[in-house]
Enzyme design. Structure first.
Site, PDB file in Angstrom:
ATOM      1  N   PHE A 410       0.810  -1.226   0.000  1.00 25.70           N
ATOM      2  CA  PHE A 410       0.000   0.000   0.000  1.00 25.70           C
ATOM      3  C   PHE A 410       0.846   1.280   0.000  1.00 25.70           C
ATOM      4  CE2 PHE A 410      -1.989  -3.094   3.099  1.00 25.70           C
ATOM      5  CZ  PHE A 410      -2.591  -3.853   2.106  1.00 25.70           C
ATOM      6  N   CYS A 411       1.987   1.237  -0.655  1.00 24.24           N
ATOM      7  CA  CYS A 411       2.855   2.424  -0.737  1.00 24.24           C
ATOM      8  C   CYS A 411       3.192   2.964   0.649  1.00 24.24           C
ATOM      9  CB  CYS A 411       2.213   3.521  -1.588  1.00 24.24           C
ATOM     10  SG  CYS A 411       1.947   3.048  -3.303  1.00 24.24           S
ATOM     11  N   ASN A 412       3.406   2.062   1.598  1.00 25.79           N
ATOM     12  CA  ASN A 412       3.749   2.473   2.955  1.00 25.79           C
ATOM     13  C   ASN A 412       4.832   1.539   3.491  1.00 25.79           C
ATOM     14  OD1 ASN A 412       3.736   3.133   5.803  1.00 25.79           O
ATOM     15  ND2 ASN A 412       1.772   4.133   5.427  1.00 25.79           N
TER      16      ASN A 412
END
Length: 794
Positions: A410-412
């Site tokens: 999740f782009c984290n």
């Protein structure tokens, strides 16, 4: 084969999920009984269970309708002009700023609104105008989105020290005793991985550590990424004292639309101390010269920072988004209460799911009493033995069941590393092996490298959660990846008698000259050459988008199934046919093609490909698929003979995914059809679906020979296959995806056979059907033809 394989057995009927009314945690969560009506009138597009609101929420019908009506009665115009339409547009833009500030719980007296393309652009702009100094720092907290982490490159270029920190370290990091220069602190109001929330009061807390006047700014500037938070909670910026210097917002995450609009809120008291942007665009300057490095910037901060013409259509749309939101829900506070109840219910239900032996079905990350969490829940699914099930498999099955959720990291990166216990060294090692974000490598050494995420919006219902729970129960309750082995089927395992072999017959041989397009069946009685890279002309071409390194796939472009190939060996030509188009003839001789080297990637392996430079071919393909694309090949795969040179990047196979040849059996295909019928309700149209072996896109279809009957899935225990003079090693089962549920005749997306295979046929947690074959030894002057006898060693 030396590898123990395990398969799904249908478990006992799972227990029903307890009704919502008995859970003891629900309150009035449906807007006083209006939610069903709201969904019916405002969100008629919700045909599935949509649980990806952190990615983007759903826009309301009244928003779109009223916006369209205004466009039909008004003429929005470039606000940099001076005529009536332009002035009307500028007034709408100014009013939109005020309304957005009111939504954020503040006013134009305290904050300015600078419109951007999205939240990412807002974050980058904030970094560019923060006056960081070389002896200062850029600090970002663990839960920061990639868009925030990316600021570290800008900071490093300025010679600023970059420091990733935990949120709990902020007090120590910003202490006046250690401050050396102007610095930037960035953090999210809500983590988009776990939903963990962080207070908006950090800016005020930091300001109080230092004495400041109207002539100075404290050494620390504070940037809050509120993109995930603002969709389900009031910002109330005026309630947080000094407040943050910057707040980044995304409109589509709050309202579903417009998608091309973000905003950076800038504290007015910080404006005099901003760094001047190096680039200036149209509308940002009050005066400049052509031949001297002189320009005067506009005095108002909004005009000074909004390069070029703002997206005035989307800004006008924002008015209607705000209207619809207020008319439907009343206030963001009402939405916040609803989202909180739905989240509590979802967490309760997911944690309540247990296998018969008491083990958890879902491992939920976060959502403990130690912290505050928003309407985002990350989790992974485990089998009854406590082993992780690949999240990509779960996502595919959910999609087939009409449930939209998210899978990955999740782009984290920071939150993913924290909750999944992944070290930086592990991630770098994965990358060195070719594993990248978004690929199918969900488990590495039985450990998840990502997770599943469900997130909830203003219109999410308790029924949506119940459907998710029902899906998880149906697919994974009491499932074990270490369950029953294939010996539980009526097959003699190879360990008992390694010398056993099975005789069968080749039913069909299928070639796929263009990867992901329809197959061509070799005519009966025709011997087809086998080369060192597999069947002659099989997957020697790929379709490519302009400026893309990945070949097009039928999963993304189902109409590729409608492109039907035909090979004329006498003329060395490939003929492509498609409904409504004249046949296209392509030479199979490399010297007759105009070629240009490029590069592509097949299943994480980089492959040399050569573009076929032909406007005629490209236009034909683009017209058929309604996608701009071109044909590419590996010319050495077109050369005749088994001894032709190999590609240095990909020497042992063509553009096939994992191995040279895919083999399936008629018996296994019929068994899947039987399962589909058994699992379908009486009279269900699904039960009448015929899923023949061609649905699995095989190269070789095998059937029983005489009285020597092949048993369903027996091929999964074969170690090698011999066809006439050719010997092939079995390279393992073929992992399947939703592509097998695209009807190869109509290009329509169906649920079967993937949904049934997922319940009935997994190996080590992966959905499989068919086996991969790789040639062994010399293949000079060998071929295969329908009707040939094969011998399979167990």
């Amino acid at each position: 084969m030396g590898i123990q394989k395990h398969f799904v057995q249908q478990p006992a009927t799972p227990p029903p999920s307890p009704p919502a009314s008995t859970n003891g945690i629900l309150s009035a969560s449906d807007y006083d009984g209006r939610l069903d009506e709201i969904r019916r009138t405002e969100y008629p597009q919700l045909k599935t269970v949509f649980l990806d609101h952190t990615g983007s929420t759903v826009c309301a019908a009244s928003h779109i309708q009223s916006f369209a009506a205004e466009l039909m009665t008004q003429v929005p115009a470039n606000p940099h002009s001076r005529h009536a339409e332009s002035q009307w547009t500028q007034a709408r833009i100014d009013h939109a700023r005020d309304r957005l500030l009111a939504f954020a719980g503040t006013s134009a007296e305290r904050y300015a609104v600078v419109f951007t393309a999205n939240a990412t652009a807002a974050i980058r702009l904030a970094a560019e105008i923060t006056p960081m100094e070389k002896n200062g720092e850029f600090c970002y907290t663990r839960e920061s989105h990639t868009s925030v982490v990316g600021v570290r490159s800008l900071a490093a270029d300025q010679g600023v020290c970059v420091r990733p920190i935990e949120f709990t370290d902020i007090g120590e990091v910003t202490a006046s005793t250690r401050c050396r220069g102007t610095s930037l602190l960035a953090y999210p109001a809500q983590c988009n991985f776990s939903g963990q929330r962080f207070p908006l009061s950090v800016g005020d807390t930091v300001s109080k550590l230092y004495e400041s006047t109207t002539d100075t700014h404290v050494p620390w500037w504070v940037l809050v990424d509120a993109a995930a938070y603002a969709a389900s909670s009031p910002l109330r910026l005026d309630a947080h004292g000094a407040g943050p210097d910057f707040v980044a917002l995304s409109m589509y995450k709050i309202f579903g639309a417009p998608t091309g609009l973000g905003a950076l809120l800038i504290r007015r008291s910080s404006v005099p101390f901003l760094r001047t942007k190096r680039y200036f665009g149209g509308g940002t300057v009050a005066g400049l010269t052509f031949d001297q490095p002189w320009q005067v910037y506009r005095s108002d901060i909004e005009a000074r920072l909004e390069d070029g013409t703002v997206n005035f259509h989307d800004i006008i749309s924002l008015h209607h988004a705000l209207d619809a939101h207020a008319n439907i829900y009343g206030s963001i506070d009402v939405v916040a209460r609803h989202a909180r109840v739905v989240t509590e219910y979802a967490v309760h239900e997911l944690r309540a799911l247990r296998h018969q032996n008491g083990r958890l079905v879902c491992e939920v990350y976060g959502h403990t009493s130690e912290s505050v969490f928003g309407p985002t829940v990350a989790f992974n699914v485990k089998d009854s033995a406590g082993k992780y099930i690949g999240y990509m498999e779960v996502e595919r099955l959910a999609a087939m069941a009409g449930i939209s959720l998210r899978a990955g990291r999740f782009c984290n990166p920071g939150a993913a590393q924290k909750w999944l216990c992944l070290s930086a060294q592990e991630l770098m090692q994965h990358a060195s092996l070719g594993y990248v974000c978004g690929d199918d490598h969900d488990l590495v050494d039985a450990k998840p490298v990502g997770a599943l995420r469900v997130s909830f919006g203003a219109m999410t219902s308790i029924h949506d959660i119940d459907q998710l729970v029902k899906f998880l129960l149906h697919q994974f309750w009491d499932y074990s990846m270490a369950g029953s082995s294939i010996s539980r089927l009526p097959i003699v395992p190879m360990e008992n008698n390694p010398s056993l072999s099975v005789q069968a017959q080749v039913d069909k041989v299928i070639i796929y000259p263009v990867k992901s397009c329809h197959g061509w069946t070799v005519p009966s009685g025709t011997s087809w050459p086998i080369t060192n890279h597999g069947l002659r002309y099989d997957r020697v071409f790929v379709l490519m988008r302009e400026h893309s390194s990945l070949p097009m796939q039928q999963k993304q472009v189902p109409n590729m199934a409608l492109i039907r190939p035909r090979i004329d060996m006498d003329q060395s030509t490939l003929v492509l046919e498609a409904p409504g188009h004249e046949p296209l003839e392509i030479s199979l001789r490399p010297d007759a093609l105009q070629l240009e080297t490029t590069e592509t990637q097949v299943c994480s392996t980089r492959v040399r490909a050569v573009r076929v430079r032909s406007d005629k071919i490209s236009l034909w393909l683009s017209s058929v698929l309604s996608v701009s694309c071109y044909l590419a090949c590996e010319p050495r795969l077109l050369e005749s003979g088994a001894n032709s040179p190999h590609s240095s990047c990909h020497p042992d196979k063509s553009f096939a995914n994992k191995a040279q040849i895919l083999m399936v059996t008629q018996e296994s295909s019929r068994k899947v059809e039987q399962w589909i019928a058994e699992d379908s309700a009486p009279g269900d149209a699904v039960a009448r679906i015929r899923v023949g072996p061609m649905q699995y896109r095989p190269n070789i279809i095998v059937k029983s020979l005489g009285t020597d009957m092949i048993k369903p899935f027996e091929e999964l225990e074969w170690s090698s296959v011999r066809v006439d003079g050719s010997t092939f090693a079995v390279a393992g089962p073929c992992r399947r995806c939703q592509m097998i549920s695209i009807d190869q005749e109509s290009a329509k997306k169906l649920k079967e056979p993937y949904a049934t295979l997922a319940r009935r046929m997994r190996v080590d947690g992966k959905v499989v059907f068919g086996i991969y074959l790789n040639a062994t030894g010399s293949l000079l002057s060998t071929s295969i033809k329908p009707g040939a006898t094969i011998n399979a060693a167990l």
